[in-house]
Design a protein around this motif. Structure first.
Motif, PDB file in Angstrom:
ATOM      1  N   SER A 490       0.891  -1.232   0.230  1.00 12.05           N
ATOM      2  CA  SER A 490      -0.086  -0.015  -0.208  1.00 12.05           C
ATOM      3  C   SER A 490       1.014   1.325  -0.116  1.00 12.05           C
ATOM      4  O   SER A 490       1.842   1.184   0.580  1.00 12.05           O
ATOM      5  N   CYS A 491       0.325   2.391  -0.463  1.00 10.33           N
ATOM      6  CA  CYS A 491       0.897   3.496  -0.255  1.00 10.33           C
ATOM      7  C   CYS A 491       0.805   4.097   1.128  1.00 10.33           C
ATOM      8  O   CYS A 491      -0.208   3.683   1.725  1.00 10.33           O
ATOM      9  N   MET A 492       1.744   4.489   1.917  1.00 16.60           N
ATOM     10  CA  MET A 492       1.929   4.789   3.118  1.00 16.60           C
ATOM     11  C   MET A 492       0.787   5.851   3.497  1.00 16.60           C
ATOM     12  O   MET A 492       0.476   5.895   4.614  1.00 16.60           O
ATOM     13  N   PHE A 493       0.414   6.564   2.588  1.00 18.26           N
ATOM     14  CA  PHE A 493      -0.672   7.567   2.952  1.00 18.26           C
ATOM     15  C   PHE A 493      -1.874   6.995   3.543  1.00 18.26           C
ATOM     16  O   PHE A 493      -2.733   7.591   4.050  1.00 18.26           O
ATOM     17  N   ALA A 494      -2.011   5.812   3.006  1.00 19.02           N
ATOM     18  CA  ALA A 494      -3.277   5.038   3.310  1.00 19.02           C
ATOM     19  C   ALA A 494      -3.167   4.272   4.461  1.00 19.02           C
ATOM     20  O   ALA A 494      -4.034   3.458   4.976  1.00 19.02           O
TER      21      ALA A 494
END
Length: 585
Positions: A490-494
């Motif tokens: 996953s993107c770390m923003f999520a």
């Protein structure tokens, strides 16, 4: 291709022979994917006793079991032996690569050996071709991209193009891999690993298909997650101003590095604030494939030629870390100058953070007389963009002995020329968070020496007391949760949307109940394995250096508590050794 099989499908390309094979590797319930899969592959195929740039070392690009099925599952883990540290390392990037690998039918692409001449690798679901591209030697990232897009035209909608610039060909320790123009495997020198393999670029053609799960749970969960990231405020910051919104806040907190971390705030911040970039330079926003957020901010840079009536227009991506590294860290207060520096860095194929922080050290070293213009070739002064522009080229080309040393890492240059006490290096050149003791220790000792290993910077801002035990327990547990996310990938923003329970629910909906059932155990095991590989390839917790400059920092909290920082260092080092030993036992 079906996702609900027990093994990972790995394409292994041997550039020595030009041959390829598909491996059914490991149990997905044991290594998970992404970060875990890359580590497991290196444990099997890596050469712990060979140097980082030995062409036999594997270069691995891995996705996870949730790639392509859920929003923001859009990243790829690049695993490699770092030429910067000599240790097992990771770098993460978005763009189209994750979905291209998924549509090509692979969980990972592993490359070993070196091509006989400068080459480009084109990979699809039913084809693997190595193309000779000697005419691209020395070409910049953008020119290379134009040529590489000739390959796989029939799958252009599902195609990803990654490549290196001159820095990677010349073995710079922080050469990056450009991914689809606006994303990067940026840190720790993955670009030089490609260069050592005589590999200028890779085109992945997503020209296959994969089946969606038939369970009733999947479409409902997909809708819920999509709503969670689009109809709430969770991603608003990243979509609107993006991470450059951090500039004003950190400057106000006295936590933004300026002039090689000689200070942590400056009244001239408005010239490079996120608001200024958005109001004066923002051209458009785009997103990685599989992401509905659109956090990639593209600035329009207008450069004038000698003629008063001729202009060149360039599109340059910007985020918080690039603006810090090639803005405040080197005393630049013009957003246009930052974009010009980032554009040049991009073309050369350098990691923007390491390059900026390295040049900040050079500027101070020149001020203090540790080096002279005989070494730097050009004058390099805080706030003057032209000198930094020219110096970037000298780093990428290794123009003299000084720049070759600087290209191996700031501390290596500082050890040779003096000025190690103000080298802003925490394992690698620092990220832009001068928040205090926990962040400094977390990056210096962290697995990737990255601000994304853990939320150390957030702990500094939120903790009410200096309790080293609580802080270290947080770092270890937070890293575990990020290991899970980075194995999905996953993107770390999520991360607020993909906690361990939600990840298990997603796996169940795809028919991966065995992976979900073993998620916690496998996550801890992969966290331990990564540390074991890092230690086996040279990481020594007793040799970690935190230069003197970090002890001199003054933030909104005041000065650095040295006793607290030393206690953190000792406790975190012991936890790292414990995790590494558990994997080896």
């Amino acid at each position: 291709m079906r996702i609900d099989n027990p093994f990972s499908r790995v394409l292994h390309v041997d550039l020595d022979t030009g041959l390829s094979r598909v491996l059914r590797f490991g149990a997905r319930s044991e290594h998970l994917g992404g970060s875990g899969l890359a580590a497991a592959l290196y444990a099997e195929y890596g050469l712990p006793d060979a140097p980082a740039l030995d062409p036999r070392q594997p270069l691995i690009f891995a996705v996870g079991p949730l790639t392509g099925f859920f929003p923001l599952m859009s990243k790829v883990v690049c695993g490699f032996r770092s030429p910067y540290t000599g240790e097992w390392a990771e770098s993460h990037a978005g763009g189209r690569l994750a979905l291209s690998l998924r549509f090509a039918g692979y969980d990972a692409l592993m490359i070993t050996g070196a091509a006989r001449t400068l080459s480009a690798l084109a990979v699809g679901a039913r084809s693997v071709d190595v193309h000779d591209v000697p005419y691209l030697r020395g070409a910049d990232v953008f020119s290379t991209g134009k040529h590489l897009r000739r390959f796989g035209k029939t799958s252009s909608g599902h195609r990803s193009c990654i490549r290196i610039g001159p820095a990677g060909e010349n073995g710079v320790g922080y050469a990056c891999i450009n991914v689809d123009s606006f994303r990067h495997f940026g840190r720790l020198g993955a670009g030089s690993v490609m260069g050592a393999k005589n590999l200028k670029g890779i085109v992945v053609m997503g020209d296959g298909v994969y089946e969606l799960p038939e369970s009733k749970a999947y479409p409902k969960l997909m809708r819920d997650l999509f709503k969670d990231v689009t109809a709430t405020d969770k991603m608003k910051k990243y979509h609107d101003l993006g991470t450059p919104a951090n500039l004003l806040a950190l400057n106000e907190l006295k936590a933004l590095p300026w002039n090689n971390l000689q200070k942590t705030t400056d009244e001239r911040i408005d010239g490079i604030s996120g608001e200024t970039f958005a109001e004066r330079f923002l051209l458009r926003q785009t997103a990685c494939a599989g992401c509905p957020v659109g956090c990639i901010h593209i600035g329009l840079l207008r450069q004038q030629f000698a003629s008063d009536h001729e202009f060149l227009y360039k599109q340059v991506s910007y985020d918080y870390e690039p603006i810090f590294a090639q803005g405040s860290m080197i005393g630049i207060t013009s957003a246009a100058d930052v974009l010009a520096l980032l554009d040049e860095t991009e073309k050369l194929g350098l990691d923007c953070m390491s390059a900026g922080v390295a040049l900040a050290w050079v500027a101070e070293a020149l001020e203090k007389g540790a080096v002279t213009e005989a070494e730097t070739i050009v004058p390099i002064r805080f706030g003057e963009a032209q000198g930094f522009l020219e110096a970037l080229r000298h780093i990428a080309m290794g123009s003299n002995e000084f720049y070759r040393a600087l290209g191996a890492g700031t501390l290596k240059a500082a050890d040779a020329y003096g000025g190690a006490e103000y080298a802003c290096v925490l394992g690698q050149e620092m990220a832009g968070y001068a928040t205090g003791e926990v962040f400094f220790v977390a990056q210096a000792y962290g697995f990737r020496h990255s601000h994304l290993d853990t939320g150390g910077y957030s702990w500094d801002q939120s903790a009410k007391d200096n309790d080293a035990r609580k802080a270290v327990d947080f770092l270890v547990d937070d890293e575990y949760k990020r290991t899970l996310i980075n194995s999905m990938v996953s993107c770390m923003f999520a991360r607020a949307s993909y906690g361990p329970e939600r990840i298990a629910e997603c796996l169940e909906s795809l028919g991966l109940g065995d992976v979900a059932a073993n998620l916690s155990t496998a996550g801890r095991n992969m966290q331990n394995l990564r540390w074991s590989l890092k230690c086996r390839t040279g990481f020594d917790v007793h040799a970690v250096r935190i230069p003197k400059r970090f002890t001199e920092v003054v933030t909104w909290k005041g000065g650095i508590d040295m006793a607290y920082m030393e206690e953190l260092r000792g406790m975190y080092a012991q936890e790292i050794l414990r995790m590494a030993s558990q994997a080896d036992s």
